[in-house]
Design a protein around this motif. Structure first.
Motif, PDB file in Angstrom:
ATOM      1  N   LYS A 258       8.340   4.224  -2.683  1.00  0.00           N
ATOM      2  CA  LYS A 258       8.093   5.012  -3.901  1.00  0.00           C
ATOM      3  C   LYS A 258       9.245   5.994  -4.129  1.00  0.00           C
ATOM      4  CE  LYS A 258       4.279   4.146  -6.083  1.00  0.00           C
ATOM      5  NZ  LYS A 258       4.426   3.510  -7.382  1.00  0.00           N
ATOM      6  N   VAL A 259       9.676   6.637  -3.056  1.00  0.00           N
ATOM      7  CA  VAL A 259      10.773   7.606  -3.172  1.00  0.00           C
ATOM      8  C   VAL A 259      12.034   6.906  -3.677  1.00  0.00           C
ATOM      9  CG1 VAL A 259      12.305   9.159  -1.880  1.00  0.00           C
ATOM     10  CG2 VAL A 259       9.832   9.162  -1.431  1.00  0.00           C
ATOM     11  N   ARG A 260      12.313   5.728  -3.156  1.00  0.00           N
ATOM     12  CA  ARG A 260      13.483   4.966  -3.603  1.00  0.00           C
ATOM     13  C   ARG A 260      13.357   4.630  -5.098  1.00  0.00           C
ATOM     14  NH1 ARG A 260      16.519   3.192   0.555  1.00  0.00           N
ATOM     15  NH2 ARG A 260      17.363   1.350  -0.458  1.00  0.00           N
ATOM     16  N   GLU A 261      12.167   4.220  -5.521  1.00  0.00           N
ATOM     17  CA  GLU A 261      11.938   3.922  -6.942  1.00  0.00           C
ATOM     18  C   GLU A 261      12.124   5.177  -7.789  1.00  0.00           C
ATOM     19  OE1 GLU A 261       8.085   2.179  -7.568  1.00  0.00           O
ATOM     20  OE2 GLU A 261       8.595   0.353  -6.466  1.00  0.00           O
ATOM     21  N   PHE A 262      11.566   6.306  -7.318  1.00  0.00           N
ATOM     22  CA  PHE A 262      11.688   7.557  -8.070  1.00  0.00           C
ATOM     23  C   PHE A 262      13.156   7.917  -8.274  1.00  0.00           C
ATOM     24  CE2 PHE A 262       7.408   9.550  -6.465  1.00  0.00           C
ATOM     25  CZ  PHE A 262       6.709   8.588  -7.161  1.00  0.00           C
ATOM     26  N   ILE A 263      13.922   7.865  -7.207  1.00  0.00           N
ATOM     27  CA  ILE A 263      15.333   8.260  -7.298  1.00  0.00           C
ATOM     28  C   ILE A 263      16.110   7.282  -8.170  1.00  0.00           C
ATOM     29  CG2 ILE A 263      17.458   8.534  -5.945  1.00  0.00           C
ATOM     30  CD1 ILE A 263      15.586   9.747  -3.722  1.00  0.00           C
ATOM     31  N   ARG A 264      15.855   5.987  -8.007  1.00  0.00           N
ATOM     32  CA  ARG A 264      16.548   4.980  -8.824  1.00  0.00           C
ATOM     33  C   ARG A 264      16.266   5.192 -10.312  1.00  0.00           C
ATOM     34  NH1 ARG A 264      14.219   0.729  -7.077  1.00  0.00           N
ATOM     35  NH2 ARG A 264      15.693   0.332  -5.428  1.00  0.00           N
ATOM     36  N   VAL A 265      14.999   5.341 -10.652  1.00  0.00           N
ATOM     37  CA  VAL A 265      14.629   5.458 -12.067  1.00  0.00           C
ATOM     38  C   VAL A 265      15.048   6.824 -12.631  1.00  0.00           C
ATOM     39  CG1 VAL A 265      12.249   6.289 -11.769  1.00  0.00           C
ATOM     40  CG2 VAL A 265      12.848   4.927 -13.763  1.00  0.00           C
ATOM     41  N   ASP A 266      14.958   7.872 -11.843  1.00  0.00           N
ATOM     42  CA  ASP A 266      15.357   9.193 -12.336  1.00  0.00           C
ATOM     43  C   ASP A 266      16.865   9.253 -12.567  1.00  0.00           C
ATOM     44  OD1 ASP A 266      12.689   9.770 -12.127  1.00  0.00           O
ATOM     45  OD2 ASP A 266      12.901  11.171 -10.454  1.00  0.00           O
ATOM     46  N   HIS A 267      17.611   8.621 -11.694  1.00  0.00           N
ATOM     47  CA  HIS A 267      19.064   8.520 -11.888  1.00  0.00           C
ATOM     48  C   HIS A 267      19.367   7.807 -13.200  1.00  0.00           C
ATOM     49  CE1 HIS A 267      22.846   6.140 -11.325  1.00  0.00           C
ATOM     50  NE2 HIS A 267      23.300   7.364 -11.137  1.00  0.00           N
ATOM     51  N   ALA A 268      18.715   6.669 -13.406  1.00  0.00           N
ATOM     52  CA  ALA A 268      18.934   5.894 -14.636  1.00  0.00           C
ATOM     53  C   ALA A 268      18.519   6.703 -15.866  1.00  0.00           C
ATOM     54  CB  ALA A 268      18.156   4.580 -14.584  1.00  0.00           C
ATOM     55  N   GLY A 269      17.399   7.397 -15.766  1.00  0.00           N
ATOM     56  CA  GLY A 269      16.900   8.177 -16.897  1.00  0.00           C
ATOM     57  C   GLY A 269      17.791   9.343 -17.262  1.00  0.00           C
ATOM     58  N   GLU A 270      18.269  10.057 -16.259  1.00  0.00           N
ATOM     59  CA  GLU A 270      19.152  11.195 -16.537  1.00  0.00           C
ATOM     60  C   GLU A 270      20.500  10.713 -17.081  1.00  0.00           C
ATOM     61  OE1 GLU A 270      18.009  14.041 -16.792  1.00  0.00           O
ATOM     62  OE2 GLU A 270      16.261  14.113 -15.473  1.00  0.00           O
ATOM     63  N   ARG A 271      20.968   9.607 -16.546  1.00  0.00           N
ATOM     64  CA  ARG A 271      22.208   9.031 -17.088  1.00  0.00           C
ATOM     65  C   ARG A 271      21.971   8.562 -18.529  1.00  0.00           C
ATOM     66  NH1 ARG A 271      26.342   4.900 -14.120  1.00  0.00           N
ATOM     67  NH2 ARG A 271      26.865   3.655 -15.951  1.00  0.00           N
ATOM     68  N   GLY A 272      20.793   7.974 -18.783  1.00  0.00           N
ATOM     69  CA  GLY A 272      20.452   7.544 -20.132  1.00  0.00           C
ATOM     70  C   GLY A 272      20.420   8.714 -21.104  1.00  0.00           C
ATOM     71  N   ALA A 273      19.891   9.849 -20.657  1.00  0.00           N
ATOM     72  CA  ALA A 273      19.849  11.040 -21.514  1.00  0.00           C
ATOM     73  C   ALA A 273      21.261  11.495 -21.872  1.00  0.00           C
ATOM     74  CB  ALA A 273      19.091  12.161 -20.807  1.00  0.00           C
ATOM     75  N   ILE A 274      22.152  11.458 -20.893  1.00  0.00           N
ATOM     76  CA  ILE A 274      23.554  11.807 -21.162  1.00  0.00           C
ATOM     77  C   ILE A 274      24.120  10.873 -22.227  1.00  0.00           C
ATOM     78  CG2 ILE A 274      25.896  11.789 -20.193  1.00  0.00           C
ATOM     79  CD1 ILE A 274      24.562  12.718 -17.508  1.00  0.00           C
ATOM     80  N   LYS A 275      23.837   9.577 -22.094  1.00  0.00           N
ATOM     81  CA  LYS A 275      24.362   8.588 -23.051  1.00  0.00           C
ATOM     82  C   LYS A 275      23.779   8.800 -24.440  1.00  0.00           C
ATOM     83  CE  LYS A 275      27.113   6.704 -20.198  1.00  0.00           C
ATOM     84  NZ  LYS A 275      28.551   6.908 -20.385  1.00  0.00           N
TER      85      LYS A 275
END
Length: 177
Positions: free
Chosen positions: A8-25
């Motif tokens: 779960k922690v790995r999923e959280f970090i993976r998706v949060d990384h993608a989401g924050e990068r998506g917000a930047i984009k």
């Protein structure tokens, strides 16, 4: 001591990384429109300020990905393109649409981060504290968006649903792949 499921922690970090990068984009797309077609220095300044927060969030998750040896989502290149397109497209539609984009995404992220906060245990105290702080930043962004004219009235209700559905799909994919 109760421990958080490591997968779960790995999923959280993976998706949060993608989401924050998506917000930047998304913000980069909005700024592209503001720098080329739309003249609104006030909106540009607000978006630049919000983008700084997203960069801080993304940097944190980027470091966690490296530190914990987590594979980022394979969809990052697609999310980058779609994020810029969403930001650019909504800004071309006007300030209300641009701000609705921020509000809609942040409402999805609020729920997403709230669920993660509930699942993280004491063994992931630092990660939980960061997500709590980042959620507060995102709620602040949502409030700014509404102060700046975001609305769900009329046709904007459809745009809200499209953005939220797309965000939820990206979250579900990014958690797993």
């Amino acid at each position: 001591m109760e421990k958080t499921d490591k997968n779960k922690v790995r999923e959280f970090i993976r998706v949060d990384h993608a989401g924050e990068r998506g917000a930047i984009k998304i913000y980069e797309g909005q700024l592209l429109a503001l720098n080329t077609f739309i003249n609104d220095d006030n909106l540009k300044k607000k978006i630049e300020e919000m983008k700084i927060h997203e960069k801080e969030h993304c940097d944190y998750f980027e470091n966690e990905i490296k530190k914990r040896n987590i594979e980022p989502t394979k969809f990052l290149p697609l999310w980058d393109i779609l994020g810029v397109a969403l930001g650019f497209g909504t800004t071309i539609l006007g300030k209300k649409a641009a701000m609705l984009c921020t509000a809609s995404v942040e409402e999805v992220i609020d729920e997403h981060y709230s669920n993660q906060i509930k699942e993280l245990k004491i063994d992931e105290k630092k990660l939980k504290e960061k997500i709590i702080k980042f959620r507060e930043d995102e709620l602040h962004h949502k409030n700014i968006a509404y102060e700046e004219g975001a609305t769900k009235k009329g046709m904007y209700a459809i745009l809200d649903k499209v953005i939220k559905t797309g965000s939820k799909i990206a979250i579900n994919i990014s958690e797993k792949i």
